[in-house]
Design a protein around this motif. Structure first.
Motif, short mmCIF file in Angstrom:
data_model
loop_
_atom_site.label_atom_id
_atom_site.label_comp_id
_atom_site.label_asym_id
_atom_site.label_seq_id
_atom_site.Cartn_x
_atom_site.Cartn_y
_atom_site.Cartn_z
N HIS A 108 13.17 60.74 35.91
CA HIS A 108 14.14 60.29 36.91
C HIS A 108 15.12 59.27 36.31
O HIS A 108 16.31 59.28 36.62
CB HIS A 108 13.41 59.65 38.09
N ARG A 109 14.60 58.39 35.48
CA ARG A 109 15.48 57.36 34.89
C ARG A 109 16.60 58.00 34.07
O ARG A 109 17.74 57.51 34.08
CB ARG A 109 14.66 56.40 34.03
N GLN A 110 16.28 59.07 33.36
CA GLN A 110 17.35 59.73 32.60
C GLN A 110 18.37 60.37 33.54
O GLN A 110 19.58 60.33 33.27
CB GLN A 110 16.80 60.78 31.65
N ALA A 111 17.91 60.93 34.65
CA ALA A 111 18.84 61.50 35.63
C ALA A 111 19.77 60.42 36.18
O ALA A 111 20.97 60.66 36.40
CB ALA A 111 18.08 62.17 36.76
N LEU A 112 19.25 59.21 36.39
CA LEU A 112 20.09 58.11 36.87
C LEU A 112 21.11 57.71 35.81
O LEU A 112 22.27 57.41 36.13
CB LEU A 112 19.22 56.91 37.23
N THR A 113 20.70 57.71 34.55
CA THR A 113 21.62 57.39 33.46
C THR A 113 22.76 58.39 33.40
O THR A 113 23.94 58.01 33.27
CB THR A 113 20.87 57.38 32.11
N MET A 114 22.44 59.65 33.53
CA MET A 114 23.47 60.69 33.50
C MET A 114 24.39 60.59 34.71
O MET A 114 25.62 60.72 34.60
CB MET A 114 22.80 62.07 33.44
N SER A 115 23.80 60.36 35.88
CA SER A 115 24.59 60.29 37.10
C SER A 115 25.52 59.09 37.12
O SER A 115 26.62 59.14 37.71
CB SER A 115 23.66 60.23 38.32
N ALA A 116 25.11 57.99 36.47
CA ALA A 116 25.94 56.79 36.45
C ALA A 116 27.24 56.99 35.68
O ALA A 116 28.20 56.22 35.84
CB ALA A 116 25.15 55.63 35.84
N LEU A 117 27.32 58.03 34.85
CA LEU A 117 28.54 58.30 34.08
C LEU A 117 29.60 59.00 34.92
O LEU A 117 30.79 58.97 34.58
CB LEU A 117 28.21 59.19 32.87
N ALA A 118 29.20 59.65 36.00
CA ALA A 118 30.10 60.51 36.75
C ALA A 118 31.29 59.80 37.41
O ALA A 118 32.41 60.32 37.36
CB ALA A 118 29.32 61.30 37.79
N PRO A 119 31.11 58.65 38.04
CA PRO A 119 32.25 58.06 38.75
C PRO A 119 33.49 57.85 37.89
O PRO A 119 34.61 58.03 38.37
CB PRO A 119 31.68 56.72 39.25
N GLU A 120 33.32 57.47 36.62
CA GLU A 120 34.46 57.19 35.75
C GLU A 120 34.88 58.38 34.90
O GLU A 120 35.96 58.35 34.30
CB GLU A 120 34.12 56.01 34.83
N ARG A 121 34.06 59.42 34.85
CA ARG A 121 34.36 60.50 33.92
C ARG A 121 34.57 61.86 34.57
O ARG A 121 35.27 62.70 34.02
CB ARG A 121 33.21 60.62 32.89
N ALA A 122 33.98 62.09 35.72
CA ALA A 122 34.08 63.39 36.36
C ALA A 122 35.47 63.61 36.93
O ALA A 122 36.14 62.68 37.37
CB ALA A 122 33.03 63.52 37.46
N ALA A 123 35.89 64.87 36.93
CA ALA A 123 37.19 65.22 37.51
C ALA A 123 37.05 65.71 38.94
O ALA A 123 37.89 65.40 39.79
CB ALA A 123 37.86 66.30 36.66
N ALA A 124 36.00 66.47 39.21
CA ALA A 124 35.84 67.10 40.53
C ALA A 124 35.07 66.18 41.47
O ALA A 124 34.01 65.63 41.11
CB ALA A 124 35.12 68.43 40.38
N ASP A 125 35.59 66.04 42.68
CA ASP A 125 34.89 65.22 43.68
C ASP A 125 33.49 65.75 44.00
O ASP A 125 32.58 64.93 44.20
CB ASP A 125 35.73 65.14 44.96
N PRO A 126 33.28 67.09 44.07
CA PRO A 126 31.90 67.55 44.33
C PRO A 126 30.91 67.11 43.26
O PRO A 126 29.74 66.84 43.58
CB PRO A 126 32.06 69.08 44.35
N VAL A 127 31.35 67.02 42.02
CA VAL A 127 30.46 66.55 40.97
C VAL A 127 30.13 65.07 41.18
O VAL A 127 28.97 64.65 41.02
CB VAL A 127 31.09 66.77 39.58
#
Length: 228
Positions: free
Chosen positions: A93-112
């Protein structure tokens, strides 16, 4: 074959009938004890209330003392599979949180971005629940730390350090594609681990946690595949 669908149909179901039967039998014992205490019937020679345990289909009922009834209660104490699942899933789970924390500044699509938020919102409390469970049920100490560290490298679905670095460097649509790819594999690994716990574990609380992982992450796998 769809791993999530197969797992939910194959792994989560067998544990429940056994525990349901045990719970029903226990409830029957308690009801019978209450009745005996109320009307004064079925007492042992020493005056203590006895307990009538319903037999299995085709079998006669048994009369037990309260001590015998307590010993007949199913043992649901955690076993090695329960401890292994909880300890490894915390790191998973901790790795999933690490990966998810990158999304707000890097993802392009709002669904992601919304998916990453949901993953964080679900898995942070699950980590807390598993940590509380470990505090109540400490794992055996001898040799455990070494085995646990060794298991980390073999946990299914875990992204490598190189993959995490690539995800951190990606931006926009490239990030979205890589995030969905890695997180889908990560979730599929979690389903594998949950299936192992459901098949080999013994503790109802761990079973409940594993079933929650199956339900939540199966739905997210389907969502990610549709987004990809």
């Amino acid at each position: 074959m769809d791993m999530a669908k197969d797992l939910r149909g194959r792994k989560a179901l067998p544990a429940r009938p056994l525990r349901l039967a045990a719970a029903t039998a226990t409830a029957g014992l308690l009801l019978t004890l209450t009745a005996c205490q109320d009307d004064g019937a079925d007492r042992a020679d020493d005056g203590r209330a006895s307990i009538v345990a319903p037999g299995r289909p085709g079998e006669k009922s048994r009369t037990l003392t309260p001590e015998q009834a307590a010993r007949a209660k199913p043992d649901d104490s955690p076993n090695a599979a329960d401890h292994s699942y909880v300890q490894r899933m915390i790191e998973h789970h901790r790795q999933a949180l690490t990966m998810s924390a990158l999304a707000p500044e890097r993802a392009a699509a709002d669904p992601v971005k919304r998916l990453a938020e949901r993953i964080s919102a679900a898995q942070k409390p699950e980590i807390g629940a598993m940590q509380k469970w470990l505090a109540l049920h400490p794992a055996p100490a001898p040799g455990h730390d070494q085995d646990h560290d060794h298991d980390h490298g073999s946990m299914p679905g875990m992204a490598t350090e190189q993959q995490l670095a690539e995800l951190s460097d990606a931006r926009g649509a490239d990030f979205d594609r890589l995030f969905l790819k890695l997180m889908t594999a990560h979730h599929e690994g979690a389903l594998t681990m949950a299936g192992e716990a459901l098949a080999g574990g013994n503790n109802p609380a761990v079973e409940e946690m594993a079933n929650e992982v199956v339900a939540t992450q199966s739905a997210e796998i389907h969502r990610m595949r549709a987004m990809g």
